[in-house]
Design a protein around this motif. Structure first.
Motif, mmCIF file in Angstrom:
data_model
loop_
_atom_site.group_PDB
_atom_site.id
_atom_site.type_symbol
_atom_site.label_atom_id
_atom_site.label_comp_id
_atom_site.label_asym_id
_atom_site.label_seq_id
_atom_site.Cartn_x
_atom_site.Cartn_y
_atom_site.Cartn_z
ATOM 1 N N MET A 101 0.863 -1.213 0.175
ATOM 2 C CA MET A 101 -0.048 0.220 0.012
ATOM 3 C C MET A 101 0.827 1.317 0.107
ATOM 4 S SD MET A 101 -2.690 1.300 2.875
ATOM 5 C CE MET A 101 -1.500 1.760 3.965
ATOM 6 N N LEU A 102 1.807 1.147 0.934
ATOM 7 C CA LEU A 102 2.780 2.405 0.901
ATOM 8 C C LEU A 102 3.529 2.679 -0.210
ATOM 9 C CD1 LEU A 102 4.089 2.313 4.750
ATOM 10 C CD2 LEU A 102 2.251 3.781 3.549
ATOM 11 N N LEU A 103 3.974 1.444 -1.054
ATOM 12 C CA LEU A 103 4.583 1.431 -2.164
ATOM 13 C C LEU A 103 3.873 2.141 -3.124
ATOM 14 C CD1 LEU A 103 7.075 1.045 -3.832
ATOM 15 C CD2 LEU A 103 6.057 -1.558 -4.213
ATOM 16 N N GLY A 104 2.545 1.951 -3.410
ATOM 17 C CA GLY A 104 2.034 2.518 -4.532
ATOM 18 C C GLY A 104 1.372 3.949 -4.254
ATOM 19 N N GLY A 105 1.016 3.891 -2.824
ATOM 20 C CA GLY A 105 0.289 5.181 -2.400
ATOM 21 C C GLY A 105 -0.784 4.997 -1.560
ATOM 22 N N ALA A 106 -0.919 5.636 -0.448
ATOM 23 C CA ALA A 106 -1.847 4.991 0.573
ATOM 24 C C ALA A 106 -3.294 5.526 0.140
ATOM 25 C CB ALA A 106 -1.442 5.852 2.058
ATOM 26 N N ALA A 107 -3.489 6.632 -0.424
ATOM 27 C CA ALA A 107 -4.647 7.070 -0.761
ATOM 28 C C ALA A 107 -5.188 7.078 -2.298
ATOM 29 C CB ALA A 107 -5.248 8.485 0.013
ATOM 30 N N MET B 172 15.371 -8.758 3.773
ATOM 31 C CA MET B 172 16.085 -7.783 4.085
ATOM 32 C C MET B 172 16.025 -6.565 3.029
ATOM 33 S SD MET B 172 19.130 -9.773 6.051
ATOM 34 C CE MET B 172 20.246 -8.351 6.344
ATOM 35 N N LEU B 173 16.398 -6.874 1.791
ATOM 36 C CA LEU B 173 16.259 -6.061 0.585
ATOM 37 C C LEU B 173 15.086 -5.253 0.422
ATOM 38 C CD1 LEU B 173 18.406 -8.014 -1.923
ATOM 39 C CD2 LEU B 173 19.402 -6.392 -0.475
ATOM 40 N N VAL B 174 13.864 -6.058 0.833
ATOM 41 C CA VAL B 174 12.663 -5.285 0.655
ATOM 42 C C VAL B 174 12.637 -4.432 1.676
ATOM 43 C CG1 VAL B 174 9.997 -5.862 0.785
ATOM 44 C CG2 VAL B 174 11.582 -7.261 -0.599
ATOM 45 N N GLY B 175 13.088 -4.602 3.056
ATOM 46 C CA GLY B 175 12.917 -3.750 4.171
ATOM 47 C C GLY B 175 13.656 -2.692 3.900
ATOM 48 N N LEU B 176 14.798 -2.577 3.277
ATOM 49 C CA LEU B 176 15.791 -1.633 3.110
ATOM 50 C C LEU B 176 15.004 -0.686 1.938
ATOM 51 C CD1 LEU B 176 18.441 -0.012 3.215
ATOM 52 C CD2 LEU B 176 19.273 -1.683 1.253
ATOM 53 N N ALA B 177 14.420 -1.401 0.803
ATOM 54 C CA ALA B 177 13.861 -0.584 -0.277
ATOM 55 C C ALA B 177 12.449 0.317 0.550
ATOM 56 C CB ALA B 177 13.128 -1.499 -1.265
ATOM 57 N N LEU B 178 11.707 -0.374 1.427
ATOM 58 C CA LEU B 178 10.917 0.372 2.090
ATOM 59 C C LEU B 178 11.204 1.529 2.886
ATOM 60 C CD1 LEU B 178 7.952 0.545 2.912
ATOM 61 C CD2 LEU B 178 8.166 -1.242 4.616
ATOM 62 N N MET B 179 12.387 1.313 3.622
ATOM 63 C CA MET B 179 12.998 2.404 4.640
ATOM 64 C C MET B 179 13.384 3.619 3.344
ATOM 65 S SD MET B 179 15.533 0.193 6.810
ATOM 66 C CE MET B 179 16.211 1.683 7.307
ATOM 67 N N LEU B 180 13.882 3.266 2.329
ATOM 68 C CA LEU B 180 14.332 4.298 1.325
ATOM 69 C C LEU B 180 13.070 5.191 0.942
ATOM 70 C CD1 LEU B 180 17.169 2.489 -0.685
ATOM 71 C CD2 LEU B 180 17.490 4.352 1.424
ATOM 72 N N LEU B 181 11.977 4.268 0.614
ATOM 73 C CA LEU B 181 10.916 4.575 0.046
ATOM 74 C C LEU B 181 10.118 5.690 1.085
ATOM 75 C CD1 LEU B 181 8.516 4.306 -2.102
ATOM 76 C CD2 LEU B 181 7.317 2.897 -0.640
ATOM 77 N N VAL B 182 10.184 5.252 2.241
ATOM 78 C CA VAL B 182 9.666 6.072 3.530
ATOM 79 C C VAL B 182 10.372 7.277 3.563
ATOM 80 C CG1 VAL B 182 9.038 6.306 5.772
ATOM 81 C CG2 VAL B 182 8.491 4.314 4.546
ATOM 82 N N ILE B 183 11.611 7.367 3.120
ATOM 83 C CA ILE B 183 12.629 8.370 3.702
ATOM 84 C C ILE B 183 12.316 9.542 2.336
ATOM 85 C CG2 ILE B 183 14.834 9.455 3.558
ATOM 86 C CD1 ILE B 183 15.561 6.775 5.213
ATOM 87 N N PHE B 184 12.470 8.953 1.052
ATOM 88 C CA PHE B 184 12.454 9.688 -0.105
ATOM 89 C C PHE B 184 11.270 10.102 -0.784
ATOM 90 C CE2 PHE B 184 16.795 8.256 0.531
ATOM 91 C CZ PHE B 184 17.425 9.347 0.636
#
Length: 326
Positions: A246-252, A298-310
């Motif tokens: 959901m966060l990857l594509g956009g929450a709303a 772990m790679l997916v988690g890292l990608a999610l962290m970068l997504l949330v930051i940037f």
């Protein structure tokens, strides 16, 4: 390393039933969090209830397909009411605590040995696909091309799964542009302001919780059509995968959960294929396949962290839609 097979498997995930199920569950979670601001960390429980609510009537009572689906939907509505009545009048964090705990409680209930004859306990359930297979209008045979070659049953699961994803997306699109949608988005931004206008905030929150939960339960049905029901699939990790999508594509957003699910499963399949291939070729011979499986997450988690930051608003999201959570 067989790059053709690796890429073929990854591309095949674009239209897999699992991707459709996760997309549908993420659409439901988007109704909860993206549009209404409800912190639901128990979407896995709705998927579990949908799966067992469909499988048990089919196996135990020989229920027809529509009846089994209706049982699953009724169970999800009751579960949403059970969660919402004591928590939706309180702060959002109470709902988060209750939902994540309730999801684990439900999973432990279906795995208890005292219910083995009904739920199959830790072994799960199988033998419930007959009624769905009987509804398949496609003739027996294999159809498609390249990585999209499947038998008639597999195509039927994909057609139904993605058809439901499209219907859910259209429904959310229409609802969020209706007076009902404007009210729930107002609740997300400032529920006190909505309450001051004479709206029953609790009722609208409950409606959103039920709607997103029903979508999660339908996703649970789609999820088990290619496989058996296994309670180990419904851990909290499943909920966090759905949150990632959901966060990857956009929450709303309307298309965000769909694109997020596709990217998520393509990347997971691609990283698994590359890591396993590197292990077999000796390039990463010091790793086991179990360790490789953990590395991809772990790679997916890292990608999610970068997504949330940037890009916290996701691929299709708008920063204005995140103002309520800052």
């Amino acid at each position: 390393m067989d790059w053709g097979n690796i890429l073929g498997n990854a591309v095949g995930e674009l239209i897999s039933p699992t991707t459709a199920a996760y997309a549908l569950a993420a659409i439901g979670l988007g109704v909860h969090f993206g549009y209404t601001g409800l912190l639901n960390f128990g979407q896995a429980a709705f998927m579990l209830i949908g799966a067992y609510g469909f499988a048990i009537p089919t196996i135990e009572f020989g229920a027809p397909l529509p009846v089994a689906i209706l049982c699953a939907l009724i169970a999800s509505v009751l579960f949403a009411l059970f969660l919402g009545i004591p928590t939706l009048r309180l702060r959002a964090d109470y709902l988060a605590i209750v939902t994540i705990a309730a999801a684990e409680v439900v999973r432990y209930i279906v795995t208890t040995t005292g219910l083995t004859e009904v739920t199959g306990a830790a072994n799960g359930l199988s033998g419930f696909k007959g009624t769905f297979a009987a509804s398949n209008p496609l003739p027996e045979g294999t159809y498609g091309f390249g990585p999209f070659t499947y038998n008639s049953y597999d195509w039927w699961v994909r057609i139904v799964g993605w058809g439901l994803v499209i219907l859910a997306s259209v429904l959310v699109f229409l609802l969020m542009r209706s007076p009902w949608g404007r009210i729930v988005k107002g609740i997300r931004e400032d529920e006190d302001a909505v309450r001051s206008l004479g709206k029953n905030v609790f009722s609208y929150k409950m409606q959103a919780l039920v709607m997103g939960g029903v979508m999660g339960s339908i996703a649970g049905i789609i999820f088990i059509l290619p496989r058996a029901v296994q309670p180990a699939n419904y851990t909290t990790g499943l909920t966090f995968f759905i949150w990632t999508i959901m966060l990857l594509g956009g929450a709303a957003t309307i298309f965000g959960p769909i694109i997020g699910a596709m990217i998520f499963w393509v990347v997971l399949s691609l990283t698994q294929g590359v890591l396993y291939g590197a292990i077999e070729s000796g390039f990463l011979g010091f790793l086991s396949t179990t360790q490789a499986g953990q590395i991809r997450f772990m790679l997916v988690g890292l990608a999610l962290m970068l997504l949330v930051i940037f890009r916290p608003q996701g691929i299709f999201g708008n920063k204005k839609e995140l103002s309520f959570s800052v």
